[in-house]
Design an enzyme around this catalytic site. Structure first.
Site, PDB file in Angstrom:
ATOM      1  N   GLY A   1       2.774   2.238  10.830  1.00  0.00           N
ATOM      2  CA  GLY A   1       3.730   3.334  10.703  1.00  0.00           C
ATOM      3  C   GLY A   1       4.433   3.695  11.996  1.00  0.00           C
ATOM      4  O   GLY A   1       5.070   4.741  12.092  1.00  0.00           O
TER       5      GLY A   1
ATOM      6  N   GLU B   1      -5.188  -4.942  10.515  1.00  0.00           N
ATOM      7  CA  GLU B   1      -4.168  -3.912  10.713  1.00  0.00           C
ATOM      8  C   GLU B   1      -4.444  -3.177  12.022  1.00  0.00           C
ATOM      9  O   GLU B   1      -5.221  -2.211  12.045  1.00  0.00           O
ATOM     10  CB  GLU B   1      -4.204  -2.908   9.556  1.00  0.00           C
ATOM     11  CG  GLU B   1      -3.855  -3.503   8.216  1.00  0.00           C
ATOM     12  CD  GLU B   1      -3.253  -2.457   7.272  1.00  0.00           C
ATOM     13  OE1 GLU B   1      -2.131  -2.684   6.822  1.00  0.00           O
ATOM     14  OE2 GLU B   1      -3.899  -1.427   7.027  1.00  0.00           O
TER      15      GLU B   1
ATOM     16  N   LYS C   1       0.176   4.231  -0.218  1.00  0.00           N
ATOM     17  CA  LYS C   1      -0.446   5.416   0.396  1.00  0.00           C
ATOM     18  C   LYS C   1      -0.187   6.639  -0.506  1.00  0.00           C
ATOM     19  O   LYS C   1      -0.130   6.487  -1.717  1.00  0.00           O
ATOM     20  CB  LYS C   1       0.053   5.599   1.841  1.00  0.00           C
ATOM     21  CG  LYS C   1      -0.116   4.302   2.650  1.00  0.00           C
ATOM     22  CD  LYS C   1       0.094   4.460   4.130  1.00  0.00           C
ATOM     23  CE  LYS C   1      -0.100   3.112   4.817  1.00  0.00           C
ATOM     24  NZ  LYS C   1       0.008   3.188   6.273  1.00  0.00           N
TER      25      LYS C   1
ATOM     26  N   ASN D   1       0.874  -1.173   0.000  1.00  0.00           N
ATOM     27  CA  ASN D   1       0.000   0.000   0.000  1.00  0.00           C
ATOM     28  C   ASN D   1       0.911   1.223   0.000  1.00  0.00           C
ATOM     29  O   ASN D   1       1.496   1.556   1.026  1.00  0.00           O
ATOM     30  CB  ASN D   1      -0.897  -0.034   1.245  1.00  0.00           C
ATOM     31  CG  ASN D   1      -1.714   1.248   1.398  1.00  0.00           C
ATOM     32  OD1 ASN D   1      -1.768   2.072   0.479  1.00  0.00           O
ATOM     33  ND2 ASN D   1      -2.340   1.407   2.549  1.00  0.00           N
TER      34      ASN D   1
ATOM     35  N   GLU E   1      -6.672   4.653   7.862  1.00  0.00           N
ATOM     36  CA  GLU E   1      -6.480   6.089   7.577  1.00  0.00           C
ATOM     37  C   GLU E   1      -7.727   6.676   6.918  1.00  0.00           C
ATOM     38  O   GLU E   1      -8.084   7.838   7.164  1.00  0.00           O
ATOM     39  CB  GLU E   1      -5.225   6.274   6.706  1.00  0.00           C
ATOM     40  CG  GLU E   1      -3.964   6.015   7.536  1.00  0.00           C
ATOM     41  CD  GLU E   1      -2.781   5.477   6.764  1.00  0.00           C
ATOM     42  OE1 GLU E   1      -2.753   5.593   5.525  1.00  0.00           O
ATOM     43  OE2 GLU E   1      -1.868   4.913   7.405  1.00  0.00           O
TER      44      GLU E   1
ATOM     45  N   SER F   1       3.674  -2.215  10.306  1.00  0.00           N
ATOM     46  CA  SER F   1       5.127  -2.275  10.528  1.00  0.00           C
ATOM     47  C   SER F   1       5.734  -3.632  10.162  1.00  0.00           C
ATOM     48  O   SER F   1       6.661  -4.096  10.837  1.00  0.00           O
ATOM     49  CB  SER F   1       5.471  -1.884  11.973  1.00  0.00           C
ATOM     50  OG  SER F   1       5.098  -0.528  12.208  1.00  0.00           O
TER      51      SER F   1
ATOM     52  N   HIS G   1      -9.436   1.123   4.940  1.00  0.00           N
ATOM     53  CA  HIS G   1      -8.139   1.303   5.601  1.00  0.00           C
ATOM     54  C   HIS G   1      -8.315   2.252   6.793  1.00  0.00           C
ATOM     55  O   HIS G   1      -9.108   3.200   6.728  1.00  0.00           O
ATOM     56  CB  HIS G   1      -7.108   1.873   4.622  1.00  0.00           C
ATOM     57  CG  HIS G   1      -5.726   1.842   5.186  1.00  0.00           C
ATOM     58  ND1 HIS G   1      -5.276   2.813   6.050  1.00  0.00           N
ATOM     59  CD2 HIS G   1      -4.720   0.947   5.051  1.00  0.00           C
ATOM     60  CE1 HIS G   1      -4.044   2.501   6.423  1.00  0.00           C
ATOM     61  NE2 HIS G   1      -3.676   1.385   5.825  1.00  0.00           N
TER      62      HIS G   1
END
Ligand code: 13P
Length: 249
Positions: free
Chosen positions: A173, A167, A11, A9, A97, A212, A95
């Site tokens: 991250g 996730e 992003k 991904n 985010e 991660s 996702h």
């Protein structure tokens, strides 16, 4: 048995030159990993070029799509037919985010999953708890809520053409990876939720871990019985790192 899937991904990262270099690098190493399915999800404006360069050797997916059934007056949105036309087979849905920053609530995510399904795009449904939710003992309740929103609208049969990515938000991250046991526990819970509706579909649905993932932790994560690959953010932006993760699958 389930084929491993390793998905990058990207992003909101990349650019024409960097993407071309990254794809060249992945293609150069990809033959050695023939048993793993490899997917990249670039920013939408680059999907067309990336898909052409990838030439089917690496699969390409979208990071998001509109929940609207038909194209029309929805400024800034991208319809699934458009993703398909430029070469996508997969699309991320929900996702964290998107959920946190762009209002993709459970019902919106369910609608996006439906939109993807109706076009034959395979949705990769992302679920996961925040640190606060984990510490409050709510991990399973959150996962069940996020899954049920999609199951209630779409039904279990729709999961026959889907992937679920676990996730944990606290691992994205941050450099903090879920331990193999934490990942396996969450994956087993997700598979159990699907199995309660249809054992056969549950058994064939691929469950990816994301958060991660790096070359040095991928082997132990991917060796968990219910982890069928990974959804990779930062480490998918360098060919050598991404290939090392693919090789761990
Ligand atoms: P990182 O691998 O950068 O933690 O990102 C994970 C992720 O969100 C993939 O969708």
């Amino acid at each position: 048995s389930r084929q491993y899937l390793v998905a990058g991904n990207w992003k909101m990262n990349g650019g024409r030159a960097a993407n071309a270099e990254l794809i060249t690098g992945i293609l150069a190493g990809v033959a050695a990993n023939a048993s793993v399915e490899i997917l990249v999800c670039p920013p939408s404006v680059y999907i067309d070029a990336v898909a052409q360069q990838a030439a089917g050797k690496i699969k390409v997916g979208g990071q998001n799509l509109s929940e609207q059934e038909k194209p029309g007056a929805f400024t800034g949105e991208i319809h699934g037919t458009m993703l398909k036309e430029v070469g996508c087979q997969y699309v991320l849905v929900g996702h964290s985010e998107r959920r946190a920053f762009y209002g993709d609530a459970d019902d919106v995510v369910a609608g996006k999953f439906k939109a993807a399904q109706s076009l034959g795009l395979t949705p990769i449904l992302c679920v996961g708890e925040t640190l606060q939710e984990r510490e409050a003992g709510q991990t399973e309740a959150v996962l069940a809520r996020q899954l049920n929103a999609v199951l209630d609208l779409n039904g279990i049969d729709s999961f026959a053409n889907s992937v679920v990515a676990y996730e944990p938000v606290w691992a994205i991250g941050t450099g903090k990876t879920a331990s193999p046991q934490q990942a396996q526990d969450a994956h087993a819970f997700i598979r159990g939720q699907l199995a309660a509706k249809n054992a056969k579909i549950s058994n064939s649905t691929r469950l990816l871990y994301g958060g991660s993932v790096k070359a040095d932790n991928a082997v132990e994560l991917f060796s968990c019985p219910d982890v069928d690959g990974g959804l990779i953010g930062g480490a998918s932006l360098k060919a050598a790192d991404f290939l090392a993760i693919c090789a761990a699958a």
